[in-house]
Scaffold this motif. Sequence first.
Motif, PDB file in Angstrom:
ATOM      1  N   ASN A 211      27.721  -1.541 -45.784  1.00  0.00           N
ATOM      2  CA  ASN A 211      27.015  -0.537 -44.975  1.00  0.00           C
ATOM      3  C   ASN A 211      27.718  -0.243 -43.655  1.00  0.00           C
ATOM      4  OD1 ASN A 211      25.021  -0.168 -46.849  1.00  0.00           O
ATOM      5  ND2 ASN A 211      23.536  -1.535 -45.863  1.00  0.00           N
ATOM      6  N   TRP A 212      28.415  -1.240 -43.137  1.00  0.00           N
ATOM      7  CA  TRP A 212      29.017  -1.026 -41.820  1.00  0.00           C
ATOM      8  C   TRP A 212      30.481  -1.444 -41.708  1.00  0.00           C
ATOM      9  CZ3 TRP A 212      30.701  -5.561 -39.645  1.00  0.00           C
ATOM     10  CH2 TRP A 212      30.110  -6.751 -40.088  1.00  0.00           C
ATOM     11  N   PHE A 213      30.992  -2.167 -42.711  1.00  0.00           N
ATOM     12  CA  PHE A 213      32.392  -2.589 -42.627  1.00  0.00           C
ATOM     13  C   PHE A 213      33.195  -2.004 -43.780  1.00  0.00           C
ATOM     14  CE2 PHE A 213      35.989  -5.397 -43.392  1.00  0.00           C
ATOM     15  CZ  PHE A 213      36.482  -5.577 -42.106  1.00  0.00           C
ATOM     16  N   PRO A 214      34.317  -1.348 -43.492  1.00  0.00           N
ATOM     17  CA  PRO A 214      34.940  -1.187 -42.163  1.00  0.00           C
ATOM     18  C   PRO A 214      34.632   0.166 -41.491  1.00  0.00           C
ATOM     19  CG  PRO A 214      36.514  -0.642 -43.854  1.00  0.00           C
ATOM     20  CD  PRO A 214      35.226  -0.979 -44.573  1.00  0.00           C
ATOM     21  N   GLN A 215      33.874   1.023 -42.180  1.00  0.00           N
ATOM     22  CA  GLN A 215      33.747   2.409 -41.723  1.00  0.00           C
ATOM     23  C   GLN A 215      33.015   2.584 -40.397  1.00  0.00           C
ATOM     24  OE1 GLN A 215      32.471   1.119 -44.433  1.00  0.00           O
ATOM     25  NE2 GLN A 215      30.311   1.641 -44.734  1.00  0.00           N
ATOM     26  N   ASN A 216      32.097   1.689 -40.076  1.00  0.00           N
ATOM     27  CA  ASN A 216      31.276   1.880 -38.874  1.00  0.00           C
ATOM     28  C   ASN A 216      31.625   0.940 -37.726  1.00  0.00           C
ATOM     29  OD1 ASN A 216      29.802   3.937 -40.084  1.00  0.00           O
ATOM     30  ND2 ASN A 216      28.281   2.530 -40.924  1.00  0.00           N
ATOM     31  N   VAL A 217      32.782   0.351 -37.781  1.00  0.00           N
ATOM     32  CA  VAL A 217      33.206  -0.519 -36.675  1.00  0.00           C
ATOM     33  C   VAL A 217      34.518   0.006 -36.106  1.00  0.00           C
ATOM     34  CG1 VAL A 217      32.073  -2.570 -37.588  1.00  0.00           C
ATOM     35  CG2 VAL A 217      34.427  -2.071 -38.255  1.00  0.00           C
ATOM     36  N   GLY A 218      34.780  -0.369 -34.872  1.00  0.00           N
ATOM     37  CA  GLY A 218      36.005   0.086 -34.228  1.00  0.00           C
ATOM     38  C   GLY A 218      37.234  -0.651 -34.718  1.00  0.00           C
ATOM     39  N   LEU A 219      38.367  -0.104 -34.390  1.00  0.00           N
ATOM     40  CA  LEU A 219      39.640  -0.699 -34.794  1.00  0.00           C
ATOM     41  C   LEU A 219      39.822  -2.122 -34.273  1.00  0.00           C
ATOM     42  CD1 LEU A 219      42.352  -0.334 -36.243  1.00  0.00           C
ATOM     43  CD2 LEU A 219      43.260   0.638 -34.114  1.00  0.00           C
ATOM     44  N   PRO A 220      39.409  -2.418 -33.035  1.00  0.00           N
ATOM     45  CA  PRO A 220      39.576  -3.803 -32.542  1.00  0.00           C
ATOM     46  C   PRO A 220      38.862  -4.828 -33.425  1.00  0.00           C
ATOM     47  CG  PRO A 220      39.122  -2.344 -30.711  1.00  0.00           C
ATOM     48  CD  PRO A 220      38.932  -1.524 -31.960  1.00  0.00           C
ATOM     49  N   TYR A 221      37.645  -4.497 -33.915  1.00  0.00           N
ATOM     50  CA  TYR A 221      36.927  -5.443 -34.765  1.00  0.00           C
ATOM     51  C   TYR A 221      37.625  -5.595 -36.119  1.00  0.00           C
ATOM     52  CZ  TYR A 221      33.340  -7.942 -37.292  1.00  0.00           C
ATOM     53  OH  TYR A 221      32.686  -8.890 -38.032  1.00  0.00           O
ATOM     54  N   ILE A 222      38.128  -4.477 -36.653  1.00  0.00           N
ATOM     55  CA  ILE A 222      38.849  -4.555 -37.937  1.00  0.00           C
ATOM     56  C   ILE A 222      40.068  -5.450 -37.796  1.00  0.00           C
ATOM     57  CG2 ILE A 222      40.176  -3.231 -39.641  1.00  0.00           C
ATOM     58  CD1 ILE A 222      38.332  -0.864 -39.080  1.00  0.00           C
ATOM     59  N   ILE A 223      40.780  -5.298 -36.679  1.00  0.00           N
ATOM     60  CA  ILE A 223      41.957  -6.136 -36.431  1.00  0.00           C
ATOM     61  C   ILE A 223      41.542  -7.604 -36.296  1.00  0.00           C
ATOM     62  CG2 ILE A 223      43.804  -6.673 -34.789  1.00  0.00           C
ATOM     63  CD1 ILE A 223      43.922  -3.665 -34.158  1.00  0.00           C
ATOM     64  N   PHE A 224      40.449  -7.826 -35.538  1.00  0.00           N
ATOM     65  CA  PHE A 224      39.949  -9.194 -35.355  1.00  0.00           C
ATOM     66  C   PHE A 224      39.567  -9.821 -36.691  1.00  0.00           C
ATOM     67  CE2 PHE A 224      36.051 -11.767 -35.145  1.00  0.00           C
ATOM     68  CZ  PHE A 224      36.528 -12.863 -34.462  1.00  0.00           C
ATOM     69  N   GLN A 225      38.828  -9.076 -37.520  1.00  0.00           N
ATOM     70  CA  GLN A 225      38.386  -9.604 -38.818  1.00  0.00           C
ATOM     71  C   GLN A 225      39.567  -9.887 -39.732  1.00  0.00           C
ATOM     72  OE1 GLN A 225      35.066 -10.322 -39.766  1.00  0.00           O
ATOM     73  NE2 GLN A 225      36.165 -11.355 -41.422  1.00  0.00           N
ATOM     74  N   THR A 226      40.539  -9.004 -39.702  1.00  0.00           N
ATOM     75  CA  THR A 226      41.742  -9.188 -40.531  1.00  0.00           C
ATOM     76  C   THR A 226      42.509 -10.431 -40.108  1.00  0.00           C
ATOM     77  OG1 THR A 226      41.939  -6.787 -40.858  1.00  0.00           O
ATOM     78  CG2 THR A 226      43.891  -8.122 -41.308  1.00  0.00           C
ATOM     79  N   ILE A 227      42.675 -10.598 -38.793  1.00  0.00           N
ATOM     80  CA  ILE A 227      43.393 -11.775 -38.277  1.00  0.00           C
ATOM     81  C   ILE A 227      42.616 -13.055 -38.597  1.00  0.00           C
ATOM     82  CG2 ILE A 227      44.142 -12.974 -36.180  1.00  0.00           C
ATOM     83  CD1 ILE A 227      44.764 -10.207 -34.981  1.00  0.00           C
ATOM     84  N   LEU A 228      41.290 -13.004 -38.406  1.00  0.00           N
ATOM     85  CA  LEU A 228      40.445 -14.175 -38.666  1.00  0.00           C
ATOM     86  C   LEU A 228      40.545 -14.619 -40.123  1.00  0.00           C
ATOM     87  CD1 LEU A 228      38.219 -16.149 -37.634  1.00  0.00           C
ATOM     88  CD2 LEU A 228      36.545 -14.448 -38.396  1.00  0.00           C
ATOM     89  N   THR A 229      40.313 -13.680 -41.036  1.00  0.00           N
ATOM     90  CA  THR A 229      40.344 -14.026 -42.470  1.00  0.00           C
ATOM     91  C   THR A 229      41.742 -14.444 -42.911  1.00  0.00           C
ATOM     92  OG1 THR A 229      38.535 -12.475 -42.891  1.00  0.00           O
ATOM     93  CG2 THR A 229      39.819 -13.208 -44.794  1.00  0.00           C
ATOM     94  N   SER A 230      42.760 -13.707 -42.438  1.00  0.00           N
ATOM     95  CA  SER A 230      44.147 -14.048 -42.802  1.00  0.00           C
ATOM     96  C   SER A 230      44.517 -15.429 -42.272  1.00  0.00           C
ATOM     97  CB  SER A 230      45.110 -13.006 -42.232  1.00  0.00           C
ATOM     98  OG  SER A 230      44.854 -11.732 -42.762  1.00  0.00           O
TER      99      SER A 230
END
Length: 221
Positions: free
Chosen positions: A149-168
Amino acid sequence: MENIELINIWKEQNVKIEKTLTINKLLLKETIGRKAESTLNSLVKLKTAGIVAFVFYLLILGYALFYAISNYSSASNYFIVSVSAIALINIKGFADYIKHLVWTKNINYDGSIMEIQKQLSRLQLSIIDHAKIMCLQFPFFTTFYLSDNWFPQNVGLPYIIFQTILTSGFIYFSFWLYKNHKPENLNKKWFRNLISGSGGKSVEKAIEFYREIEEFEKENG
């Protein structure tokens, strides 16, 4: 005649020495057996408590999955996949704990030293493999809370980068741990500490006890 008498005395003394060594070895084996059994009692308690904890944890995971699937929506996709993976890994962990408990309880301390050492080595390797598999669940703890519902379309680029770095980062960390869970690292303190929570410390102590018998045999062989 004197030579014959000396030889006979020497033989008698040699027999007495051999009997003494045999008795000492038996006493050492009994002592070490008691020490090993006492040490592994802590492993039995750990595995028993772990089995109870696994039951409760798996029930919670199972209920959460059942609820998510029963009330399915695409928003639950991340949750279902992540929790399913965590549950499967913990089912394997649960089975390992039962296996380790059975193996520990079945050790015959009156049996041959070689057989006991074989059983302890098998138990140690299985504990390492158990801890190795459990490491694979870590990345899924960084994705279960996400939603279509909200990821990744409804969040800003900084959060997407944070989530990508965290999971990776957790994927890399899990892979590194998985790769380094091997018997060759048992001589490293950090690795022994890492598997101590799964019972590795107790088994290592028991193995060390039986190495004393090997040293005794080398010194008196």
